[in-house]
Design a protein around this motif. Structure first.
Motif, PDB file in Angstrom:
ATOM      1  N   ASN A  53      -7.674   6.859 -15.241  1.00  0.00           N
ATOM      2  CA  ASN A  53      -7.924   8.032 -14.408  1.00  0.00           C
ATOM      3  C   ASN A  53      -8.770   7.771 -13.169  1.00  0.00           C
ATOM      4  N   ASP A  54      -9.317   6.586 -13.055  1.00  0.00           N
ATOM      5  CA  ASP A  54     -10.122   6.235 -11.881  1.00  0.00           C
ATOM      6  C   ASP A  54      -9.697   4.864 -11.388  1.00  0.00           C
ATOM      7  N   ARG A  55      -9.773   4.703 -10.086  1.00  0.00           N
ATOM      8  CA  ARG A  55      -9.514   3.370  -9.553  1.00  0.00           C
ATOM      9  C   ARG A  55     -10.359   3.130  -8.307  1.00  0.00           C
ATOM     10  N   GLY A  56     -10.676   1.868  -8.114  1.00  0.00           N
ATOM     11  CA  GLY A  56     -11.405   1.426  -6.935  1.00  0.00           C
ATOM     12  C   GLY A  56     -10.534   0.434  -6.204  1.00  0.00           C
ATOM     13  N   ARG A  57     -10.538   0.565  -4.893  1.00  0.00           N
ATOM     14  CA  ARG A  57      -9.712  -0.325  -4.067  1.00  0.00           C
ATOM     15  C   ARG A  57     -10.548  -0.847  -2.912  1.00  0.00           C
ATOM     16  N   THR A  58     -10.335  -2.108  -2.556  1.00  0.00           N
ATOM     17  CA  THR A  58     -10.967  -2.677  -1.366  1.00  0.00           C
ATOM     18  C   THR A  58      -9.915  -3.408  -0.542  1.00  0.00           C
ATOM     19  N   TRP A  59     -10.015  -3.224   0.756  1.00  0.00           N
ATOM     20  CA  TRP A  59      -9.145  -3.946   1.691  1.00  0.00           C
ATOM     21  C   TRP A  59     -10.027  -4.873   2.525  1.00  0.00           C
ATOM     22  N   HIS A  60      -9.511  -6.051   2.815  1.00  0.00           N
ATOM     23  CA  HIS A  60     -10.134  -6.954   3.779  1.00  0.00           C
ATOM     24  C   HIS A  60      -9.139  -7.138   4.919  1.00  0.00           C
ATOM     25  N   TRP A  61      -9.554  -6.778   6.135  1.00  0.00           N
ATOM     26  CA  TRP A  61      -8.717  -6.865   7.335  1.00  0.00           C
ATOM     27  C   TRP A  61      -9.080  -8.138   8.097  1.00  0.00           C
ATOM     28  N   PHE A  62      -8.069  -8.932   8.420  1.00  0.00           N
ATOM     29  CA  PHE A  62      -8.277 -10.152   9.184  1.00  0.00           C
ATOM     30  C   PHE A  62      -7.466 -10.098  10.466  1.00  0.00           C
ATOM     31  N   GLU A  63      -8.059 -10.533  11.545  1.00  0.00           N
ATOM     32  CA  GLU A  63      -7.356 -10.726  12.825  1.00  0.00           C
ATOM     33  C   GLU A  63      -7.572 -12.168  13.228  1.00  0.00           C
ATOM     34  N   ASN A  64      -6.478 -12.888  13.421  1.00  0.00           N
ATOM     35  CA  ASN A  64      -6.554 -14.310  13.769  1.00  0.00           C
ATOM     36  C   ASN A  64      -7.477 -15.059  12.812  1.00  0.00           C
ATOM     37  N   ASP A  65      -7.331 -14.770  11.516  1.00  0.00           N
ATOM     38  CA  ASP A  65      -8.078 -15.416  10.434  1.00  0.00           C
ATOM     39  C   ASP A  65      -9.577 -15.121  10.429  1.00  0.00           C
ATOM     40  N   LYS A  66     -10.010 -14.087  11.113  1.00  0.00           N
ATOM     41  CA  LYS A  66     -11.421 -13.676  11.107  1.00  0.00           C
ATOM     42  C   LYS A  66     -11.522 -12.296  10.464  1.00  0.00           C
ATOM     43  N   LEU A  67     -12.448 -12.134   9.530  1.00  0.00           N
ATOM     44  CA  LEU A  67     -12.684 -10.839   8.908  1.00  0.00           C
ATOM     45  C   LEU A  67     -13.229  -9.874   9.957  1.00  0.00           C
ATOM     46  N   VAL A  68     -12.543  -8.747  10.155  1.00  0.00           N
ATOM     47  CA  VAL A  68     -12.969  -7.784  11.170  1.00  0.00           C
ATOM     48  C   VAL A  68     -13.315  -6.415  10.596  1.00  0.00           C
ATOM     49  N   LYS A  69     -12.858  -6.143   9.374  1.00  0.00           N
ATOM     50  CA  LYS A  69     -13.092  -4.816   8.823  1.00  0.00           C
ATOM     51  C   LYS A  69     -12.873  -4.851   7.317  1.00  0.00           C
ATOM     52  N   ARG A  70     -13.496  -3.913   6.620  1.00  0.00           N
ATOM     53  CA  ARG A  70     -13.257  -3.688   5.194  1.00  0.00           C
ATOM     54  C   ARG A  70     -13.010  -2.206   4.988  1.00  0.00           C
ATOM     55  N   THR A  71     -12.228  -1.893   3.975  1.00  0.00           N
ATOM     56  CA  THR A  71     -12.015  -0.506   3.582  1.00  0.00           C
ATOM     57  C   THR A  71     -12.355  -0.395   2.108  1.00  0.00           C
ATOM     58  N   CYS A  72     -13.182   0.576   1.778  1.00  0.00           N
ATOM     59  CA  CYS A  72     -13.558   0.845   0.390  1.00  0.00           C
ATOM     60  C   CYS A  72     -12.994   2.216   0.019  1.00  0.00           C
ATOM     61  N   ILE A  73     -12.297   2.265  -1.108  1.00  0.00           N
ATOM     62  CA  ILE A  73     -11.594   3.476  -1.517  1.00  0.00           C
ATOM     63  C   ILE A  73     -11.956   3.785  -2.961  1.00  0.00           C
ATOM     64  N   THR A  74     -12.337   5.023  -3.220  1.00  0.00           N
ATOM     65  CA  THR A  74     -12.509   5.508  -4.580  1.00  0.00           C
ATOM     66  C   THR A  74     -11.509   6.619  -4.793  1.00  0.00           C
ATOM     67  N   GLU A  75     -10.857   6.617  -5.961  1.00  0.00           N
ATOM     68  CA  GLU A  75      -9.822   7.616  -6.230  1.00  0.00           C
ATOM     69  C   GLU A  75      -9.884   8.075  -7.676  1.00  0.00           C
ATOM     70  N   ARG A  76      -9.429   9.290  -7.870  1.00  0.00           N
ATOM     71  CA  ARG A  76      -9.336   9.902  -9.202  1.00  0.00           C
ATOM     72  C   ARG A  76      -7.945  10.483  -9.371  1.00  0.00           C
ATOM     73  N   ARG A  77      -7.345  10.246 -10.527  1.00  0.00           N
ATOM     74  CA  ARG A  77      -6.018  10.795 -10.814  1.00  0.00           C
ATOM     75  C   ARG A  77      -6.144  12.316 -10.964  1.00  0.00           C
ATOM     76  N   VAL A  78      -5.238  13.044 -10.300  1.00  0.00           N
ATOM     77  CA  VAL A  78      -5.225  14.506 -10.438  1.00  0.00           C
ATOM     78  C   VAL A  78      -3.959  15.004 -11.102  1.00  0.00           C
ATOM     79  N   LYS A  79      -2.972  14.137 -11.245  1.00  0.00           N
ATOM     80  CA  LYS A  79      -1.704  14.524 -11.862  1.00  0.00           C
ATOM     81  C   LYS A  79      -0.995  13.311 -12.410  1.00  0.00           C
TER      82      LYS A  79
END
Length: 148
Positions: A122-148
């Motif tokens: 019912n719960d999940r955590g997600r992380t994204w690592h964004w790379f441009e030309n092999d350099k880390l430029v951004k991260r995305t952190c996501i928290t989610e809960r199942r509703v259906k």
């Protein structure tokens, strides 16, 4: 016959609707964006796309974006090739799905995502690592809960 549900049983546990929040930070962890999300993860028995995901994002200022991600299945992986992304997902263990994809509108950019599903599903955590030309430029952190 290897079907998506038998070949990717963890991914099959993600079926349903999820609500959450995306937080984007730069490489120095400075917040760039924060918005709400509603994801629909569907498995289809008919048609060319056994996996179909719809992501709907909304911001406090009223902006809204809906993106469709149909995926094919082969070799225990799902594959995307949409107008926006090209990539794939595979299971690592009984709790972890990994993804990698490129953005077609941003040459030289690629992302890696890790999704962790809770034991009760019912719960999940997600992380994204964004790379441009092999350099880390951004991260995305996501928290989610199942509703259906």
């Amino acid at each position: 016959m290897d079907t998506i549900r038998t070949g990717m049983p963890l991914l099959a546990r993600h079926e349903g609707e999820w609500v959450g929040e995306y937080i984007h930070v730069d490489a120095n962890n400075v917040e760039l964006d924060r918005h709400a999300s509603h994801l629909q993860c569907m498995f289809k028995d008919e048609g060319p796309y056994p996996y179909y995901q719809i992501n709907t994002y909304s911001w406090p200022d009223g902006r809204r974006e809906e993106i469709h991600f149909p995926a094919t299945y082969k070799d225990k992986q799902i594959w995307w090739d949409t107008d926006r992304i090209f990539g794939r997902a595979w299971e690592v263990d009984d709790k972890t799905v990994m993804l990698t994809w490129t953005r077609k509108d941003s040459p030289g950019t690629y992302l890696y995502e890790m999704i962790q599903l809770s034991e009760d599903g019912n719960d999940r955590g997600r992380t994204w690592h964004w790379f441009e030309n092999d350099k880390l430029v951004k991260r995305t952190c996501i928290t989610e809960r199942r509703v259906k």
